[in-house]
Motif scaffolding. Structure first.
Motif, mmCIF file in Angstrom:
data_model
loop_
_atom_site.group_PDB
_atom_site.id
_atom_site.type_symbol
_atom_site.label_atom_id
_atom_site.label_comp_id
_atom_site.label_asym_id
_atom_site.label_seq_id
_atom_site.Cartn_x
_atom_site.Cartn_y
_atom_site.Cartn_z
ATOM 1 N N ARG A 140 0.828 -1.203 0.000
ATOM 2 C CA ARG A 140 0.000 0.000 0.000
ATOM 3 C C ARG A 140 0.862 1.252 0.000
ATOM 4 O O ARG A 140 1.850 1.332 0.725
ATOM 5 C CB ARG A 140 -0.891 -0.004 1.242
ATOM 6 C CG ARG A 140 -1.844 -1.196 1.258
ATOM 7 C CD ARG A 140 -2.397 -1.462 2.620
ATOM 8 N NE ARG A 140 -3.473 -2.462 2.528
ATOM 9 C CZ ARG A 140 -4.318 -2.708 3.510
ATOM 10 N NH1 ARG A 140 -4.230 -2.044 4.655
ATOM 11 N NH2 ARG A 140 -5.258 -3.625 3.358
ATOM 12 N N GLY A 141 0.447 2.224 -0.791
ATOM 13 C CA GLY A 141 1.186 3.478 -0.841
ATOM 14 C C GLY A 141 1.068 4.273 0.437
ATOM 15 O O GLY A 141 2.028 4.892 0.888
ATOM 16 N N GLY A 142 -0.126 4.272 1.038
ATOM 17 C CA GLY A 142 -0.367 4.981 2.293
ATOM 18 C C GLY A 142 -0.459 4.021 3.454
ATOM 19 O O GLY A 142 -0.140 2.832 3.329
ATOM 20 N N LYS A 143 -0.918 4.540 4.586
ATOM 21 C CA LYS A 143 -1.066 3.718 5.791
ATOM 22 C C LYS A 143 -2.549 3.659 6.155
ATOM 23 O O LYS A 143 -3.141 4.673 6.549
ATOM 24 C CB LYS A 143 -0.229 4.296 6.931
ATOM 25 C CG LYS A 143 1.264 4.235 6.641
ATOM 26 C CD LYS A 143 2.093 4.699 7.818
ATOM 27 C CE LYS A 143 3.583 4.564 7.494
ATOM 28 N NZ LYS A 143 4.431 4.989 8.628
ATOM 29 N N GLU A 174 3.123 -1.026 4.227
ATOM 30 C CA GLU A 174 2.346 0.211 4.089
ATOM 31 C C GLU A 174 3.258 1.429 4.099
ATOM 32 O O GLU A 174 4.336 1.413 4.686
ATOM 33 C CB GLU A 174 1.348 0.327 5.237
ATOM 34 C CG GLU A 174 0.220 -0.694 5.192
ATOM 35 C CD GLU A 174 -0.977 -0.205 5.966
ATOM 36 O OE1 GLU A 174 -2.067 -0.190 5.386
ATOM 37 O OE2 GLU A 174 -0.829 0.184 7.136
ATOM 38 N N GLY A 175 2.784 2.481 3.441
ATOM 39 C CA GLY A 175 3.552 3.713 3.374
ATOM 40 C C GLY A 175 4.593 3.707 2.280
ATOM 41 O O GLY A 175 5.567 4.458 2.323
ATOM 42 N N ASP A 181 12.345 6.751 2.996
ATOM 43 C CA ASP A 181 12.539 6.156 4.319
ATOM 44 C C ASP A 181 11.342 5.300 4.707
ATOM 45 O O ASP A 181 11.502 4.205 5.259
ATOM 46 C CB ASP A 181 12.764 7.253 5.373
ATOM 47 C CG ASP A 181 14.107 7.957 5.201
ATOM 48 O OD1 ASP A 181 14.969 7.415 4.480
ATOM 49 O OD2 ASP A 181 14.268 9.049 5.779
ATOM 50 N N SER A 182 10.155 5.805 4.432
ATOM 51 C CA SER A 182 8.939 5.058 4.747
ATOM 52 C C SER A 182 8.873 3.774 3.936
ATOM 53 O O SER A 182 8.540 2.703 4.463
ATOM 54 C CB SER A 182 7.707 5.923 4.462
ATOM 55 O OG SER A 182 6.517 5.208 4.720
ATOM 56 N N ALA A 186 8.884 0.008 5.380
ATOM 57 C CA ALA A 186 7.734 -0.853 5.101
ATOM 58 C C ALA A 186 8.178 -2.196 4.531
ATOM 59 O O ALA A 186 7.707 -3.259 4.952
ATOM 60 C CB ALA A 186 6.787 -0.160 4.123
ATOM 61 N N LEU A 187 9.085 -2.157 3.581
ATOM 62 C CA LEU A 187 9.565 -3.394 2.966
ATOM 63 C C LEU A 187 10.389 -4.216 3.957
ATOM 64 O O LEU A 187 10.276 -5.444 3.996
ATOM 65 C CB LEU A 187 10.376 -3.080 1.714
ATOM 66 C CG LEU A 187 9.564 -2.506 0.542
ATOM 67 C CD1 LEU A 187 10.492 -2.011 -0.569
ATOM 68 C CD2 LEU A 187 8.572 -3.536 0.007
ATOM 69 N N ALA A 188 11.173 -3.534 4.774
ATOM 70 C CA ALA A 188 11.962 -4.243 5.776
ATOM 71 C C ALA A 188 11.058 -4.945 6.774
ATOM 72 O O ALA A 188 11.302 -6.104 7.159
ATOM 73 C CB ALA A 188 12.903 -3.276 6.492
ATOM 74 N N GLY A 189 9.981 -4.274 7.184
ATOM 75 C CA GLY A 189 9.044 -4.882 8.125
ATOM 76 C C GLY A 189 8.349 -6.092 7.540
ATOM 77 O O GLY A 189 8.175 -7.116 8.207
ATOM 78 N N ALA A 190 7.947 -5.972 6.271
ATOM 79 C CA ALA A 190 7.286 -7.096 5.607
ATOM 80 C C ALA A 190 8.256 -8.277 5.484
ATOM 81 O O ALA A 190 7.869 -9.435 5.702
ATOM 82 C CB ALA A 190 6.782 -6.675 4.236
#
Length: 197
Positions: A140-143, A174-175, A181-182, A186-190
């Motif tokens: 997702r582009g946003g949160k 997300e984000g 940075d976001s 986001a990718l690192a968290g996934a």
């Protein structure tokens, strides 16, 4: 041997983060389980949207179908058999305008068949596609998670559950459009979530 069905539903053929995460998740699962992997690219499949011809084919008794209706039904049954044969389903799901892609919606409309993947009983609807583990890689582009604007998560849970797939796990990125940075976070968290499976 475990069979994993990967469904890529992005409207982009290159660079879709939902597809990339789905592929990484499938690689992780296949490495662990030595699984057979089947990939269905819904953009390339170019499934038609519901119309008079498709609905006519679905609701015409098999022995009364025209050759064109037989072909329409066969395409749907092929997708259903592929789904039924899988033990694990991984769906790459981007968020477009608060919903799923038209490619995924067309696929859902092909596999939601009364008497085949669900049935109505005296106690209500009963899903017939059971015993599956489903993973959703949601990009997702946003949160939107845990906000009223996340209509996608409940829709996917409802649709899959209606067909009998109730063991559904989401991995969110997300984000992704909120700056470098976001996106990196986001990718690192996934990817951490994928590694932890």
């Amino acid at each position: 041997m475990t069979t994993i069905l990967q469904l890529n539903s992005a409207a982009r053929s290159q660079g879709a983060q939902s597809t990339q995460l789905a592929s990484e998740l499938v690689a992780q699962l296949a490495k662990r389980d030595g699984a057979k992997v089947v990939v269905r690219d819904l953009l390339a499949a170019n499934l038609p949207h519901l119309d008079d011809a498709i609905l006519g084919a679905f609701f015409t008794p098999a022995d009364q179908r025209t050759p064109e209706q037989v072909a329409i039904d066969a395409r749907s049954i092929e997708l259903i058999k592929e789904l039924q044969a899988a033990d694990v389903i991984v769906i790459g799901v981007p968020l477009y305008n608060f919903g799923i892609s038209t490619q995924l919606k067309a696929y859902f409309d092909q596999i939601a068949r009364a008497g085949v993947t669900f049935r109505y009983t005296a106690n209500g609807a009963e899903g017939l596609v059971t015993g599956k583990k489903v993973y959703i890689t949601a990009a997702r582009g946003g949160k939107y998670l845990n906000t009223p604007n996340d209509t996608q998560t409940p829709y996917l849970k409802t649709f899959l559950g209606f067909l009998g797939m109730t063991d559904v796990e989401f991995i969110y990125a997300e984000g992704l459009a909120m700056g470098p940075d976001s996106a990196t976070a986001a990718l690192a968290g996934a990817r951490e979530s994928i590694a932890a499976l």
